[in-house]
Design a protein around this motif. Structure first.
Motif, PDB file in Angstrom:
ATOM      1  N   VAL A 135       0.863  -1.187   0.000  1.00 33.78           N
ATOM      2  CA  VAL A 135       0.000   0.000   0.000  1.00 33.78           C
ATOM      3  C   VAL A 135       0.899   1.236   0.000  1.00 33.78           C
ATOM      4  CG1 VAL A 135      -1.725   1.305   1.324  1.00 33.78           C
ATOM      5  CG2 VAL A 135      -1.922  -1.180   1.158  1.00 33.78           C
ATOM      6  N   LEU A 145      -6.312  -4.116   4.642  1.00 31.60           N
ATOM      7  CA  LEU A 145      -7.396  -5.025   5.046  1.00 31.60           C
ATOM      8  C   LEU A 145      -8.386  -5.230   3.895  1.00 31.60           C
ATOM      9  CD1 LEU A 145      -8.152  -3.797   8.689  1.00 31.60           C
ATOM     10  CD2 LEU A 145      -7.430  -6.094   8.046  1.00 31.60           C
ATOM     11  N   SER A 179       2.424  -6.267   8.587  1.00 29.48           N
ATOM     12  CA  SER A 179       1.944  -7.405   7.817  1.00 29.48           C
ATOM     13  C   SER A 179       1.520  -8.575   8.717  1.00 29.48           C
ATOM     14  CB  SER A 179       3.043  -7.841   6.856  1.00 29.48           C
ATOM     15  OG  SER A 179       2.493  -8.540   5.800  1.00 29.48           O
TER      16      SER A 179
HETATM   17  C1  LIG Z   1       1.505  -4.390   5.227  1.00 32.66           C
HETATM   18  C2  LIG Z   1       0.710  -3.285   4.533  1.00 32.66           C
HETATM   19  C3  LIG Z   1       0.237  -3.796   3.183  1.00 32.66           C
HETATM   20  C4  LIG Z   1      -0.512  -2.927   5.408  1.00 32.66           C
HETATM   21  O1  LIG Z   1      -1.332  -2.016   4.679  1.00 32.66           O
HETATM   22  P1  LIG Z   1      -2.164  -0.865   5.404  1.00 32.66           P
HETATM   23  O2  LIG Z   1      -3.142  -0.332   4.433  1.00 32.66           O
HETATM   24  O3  LIG Z   1      -1.270   0.102   6.030  1.00 32.66           O
HETATM   25  O4  LIG Z   1      -2.892  -1.725   6.532  1.00 32.66           O
HETATM   26  P2  LIG Z   1      -4.280  -1.393   7.229  1.00 32.66           P
HETATM   27  O5  LIG Z   1      -4.443   0.073   7.398  1.00 32.66           O
HETATM   28  O6  LIG Z   1      -5.368  -2.124   6.507  1.00 32.66           O
HETATM   29  O7  LIG Z   1      -4.047  -2.041   8.662  1.00 32.66           O
HETATM   30  C5  LIG Z   1      -4.100  -3.411   8.912  1.00 32.66           C
HETATM   31  C6  LIG Z   1      -3.726  -3.672  10.366  1.00 32.66           C
HETATM   32  O8  LIG Z   1      -2.312  -3.536  10.484  1.00 32.66           O
HETATM   33  C7  LIG Z   1      -2.005  -2.517  11.446  1.00 32.66           C
HETATM   34  N1  LIG Z   1      -0.880  -1.730  10.975  1.00 32.66           N
HETATM   35  C8  LIG Z   1      -0.791  -1.072   9.806  1.00 32.66           C
HETATM   36  N2  LIG Z   1       0.402  -0.458   9.744  1.00 32.66           N
HETATM   37  C9  LIG Z   1       1.043  -0.734  10.908  1.00 32.66           C
HETATM   38  C10 LIG Z   1       2.325  -0.403  11.425  1.00 32.66           C
HETATM   39  N3  LIG Z   1       3.179   0.351  10.729  1.00 32.66           N
HETATM   40  N4  LIG Z   1       2.670  -0.890  12.652  1.00 32.66           N
HETATM   41  C11 LIG Z   1       1.811  -1.665  13.345  1.00 32.66           C
HETATM   42  N5  LIG Z   1       0.591  -2.025  12.900  1.00 32.66           N
HETATM   43  C12 LIG Z   1       0.219  -1.561  11.696  1.00 32.66           C
HETATM   44  C13 LIG Z   1      -3.237  -1.658  11.536  1.00 32.66           C
HETATM   45  O9  LIG Z   1      -3.271  -1.032  12.800  1.00 32.66           O
HETATM   46  C14 LIG Z   1      -4.345  -2.644  11.319  1.00 32.66           C
HETATM   47  O10 LIG Z   1      -4.687  -3.310  12.496  1.00 32.66           O
HETATM   48  P3  LIG Z   1      -5.836  -2.696  13.428  1.00 32.66           P
HETATM   49  O11 LIG Z   1      -7.049  -2.569  12.556  1.00 32.66           O
HETATM   50  O12 LIG Z   1      -5.949  -3.717  14.507  1.00 32.66           O
HETATM   51  O13 LIG Z   1      -5.360  -1.384  13.900  1.00 32.66           O
HETATM   52  C15 LIG Z   1       1.540  -1.986   4.362  1.00 32.66           C
HETATM   53  O14 LIG Z   1       2.063  -1.624   5.621  1.00 32.66           O
HETATM   54  C16 LIG Z   1       2.672  -2.097   3.354  1.00 32.66           C
HETATM   55  O15 LIG Z   1       2.478  -1.867   2.168  1.00 32.66           O
HETATM   56  N6  LIG Z   1       3.876  -2.435   3.834  1.00 32.66           N
HETATM   57  C17 LIG Z   1       5.047  -2.524   2.973  1.00 32.66           C
HETATM   58  C18 LIG Z   1       5.018  -3.732   2.075  1.00 32.66           C
HETATM   59  C19 LIG Z   1       4.958  -5.022   2.865  1.00 32.66           C
HETATM   60  O16 LIG Z   1       5.612  -5.178   3.882  1.00 32.66           O
HETATM   61  N7  LIG Z   1       4.160  -5.970   2.364  1.00 32.66           N
HETATM   62  C20 LIG Z   1       3.993  -7.263   3.023  1.00 32.66           C
HETATM   63  C21 LIG Z   1       5.008  -8.232   2.638  1.00 32.66           C
HETATM   64  S1  LIG Z   1       4.680  -8.908   1.058  1.00 32.66           S
END
Ligand SMILES: CC(C)(COP(=O)(O)OP(=O)(O)OC[C@H]1O[C@@H](n2cnc3c(N)ncnc32)[C@H](O)[C@@H]1OP(=O)(O)O)[C@@H](O)C(=O)NCCC(=O)NCCS
Length: 165
Positions: free
Chosen positions: A92, A103, A132
């Motif tokens: 994202v 999510l 993640s």
């Molecule tokens: C992992 C990723 C896809 C999550 O996307 P996002 O849109 O930020 O996630 P969401 O907003 O839907 O949150 C999902 C849950 O994760 C938690 N979360 C999101 N970012 C967080 C962070 N930096 N630290 C801790 N928790 C986190 C949220 O709090 C949520 O849980 P909750 O509803 O209990 O609060 C995003 O952080 C990302 O793109 N990361 C880099 C790429 C990566 O690592 N991909 C996965 C490996 S392939």
């Protein structure tokens, strides 16, 4: 935000790569490869995998990719792969993280996988990837094993998750 979820088209590839670049996936997977070569690689992978995207006012702000576990899941122990999908990555745009897009994309991916007749899905995550790990658990994925993997750094485990429908 006006978010839309859909299957990606070939014309979305450069926008997906833009998000991949922003989240550090290009550096992680393709190391020193030029962006042109990355683009060619993703184009060649496109027909064998499913690419899903989330858009906000037509701008691609997130992606999720899956394929069949039989084709893509490599792990140093036996797991039931037949009939299962394998999560090949999610990202994202950092400007939109923490707003539930991850999510939504995961929910959409599960819907598509289920509609395609898979029994469930495996995913693997680095043990240091807090966001993640949280996302997987929240979506009902269950941790099945932690193990060392050459794609991770020495301090990090690969955490294999499974979600069965
Ligand atoms: C992992 C990723 C896809 C999550 O996307 P996002 O849109 O930020 O996630 P969401 O907003 O839907 O949150 C999902 C849950 O994760 C938690 N979360 C999101 N970012 C967080 C962070 N930096 N630290 C801790 N928790 C986190 C949220 O709090 C949520 O849980 P909750 O509803 O209990 O609060 C995003 O952080 C990302 O793109 N990361 C880099 C790429 C990566 O690592 N991909 C996965 C490996 S392939």
């Amino acid at each position: 935000m006006t978010l839309k979820l859909r299957l990606a088209k070939k014309s979305d590839i450069s926008s997906i790569i833009n998000v991949m670049n922003k989240v550090g996936y290009i550096k992680f997977r393709f190391k020193n490869m030029s962006l042109n070569k990355v683009q060619a690689t993703i184009q060649s992978e496109f027909p064998s995998r499913s690419f899903l995207i989330c858009t906000e006012k037509k701008k691609v702000i997130g992606y999720a990719i899956f394929g069949s576990a039989e084709a893509f899941l490599m792990c140093p122990f036996e797991v039931e792969k037949k009939g299962f999908a394998y999560h090949l990555g999610i990202g994202v745009d950092p400007d939109y993280q923490g707003k539930g897009v991850g999510l939504l994309l995961t929910e959409f991916m599960l819907k598509v996988i289920r509609a395609e007749g898979f029994k469930g899905i495996y995913s693997d995550v680095g043990s240091n990837n807090v966001a993640s790990l949280k996302l997987q658990k929240k979506m009902g994925f269950v941790e099945i094993k932690r193990y060392r993997d050459s794609k991770r750094t020495k301090e990090t485990y690969n955490v294999l998750f499974k979600k069965e429908f």
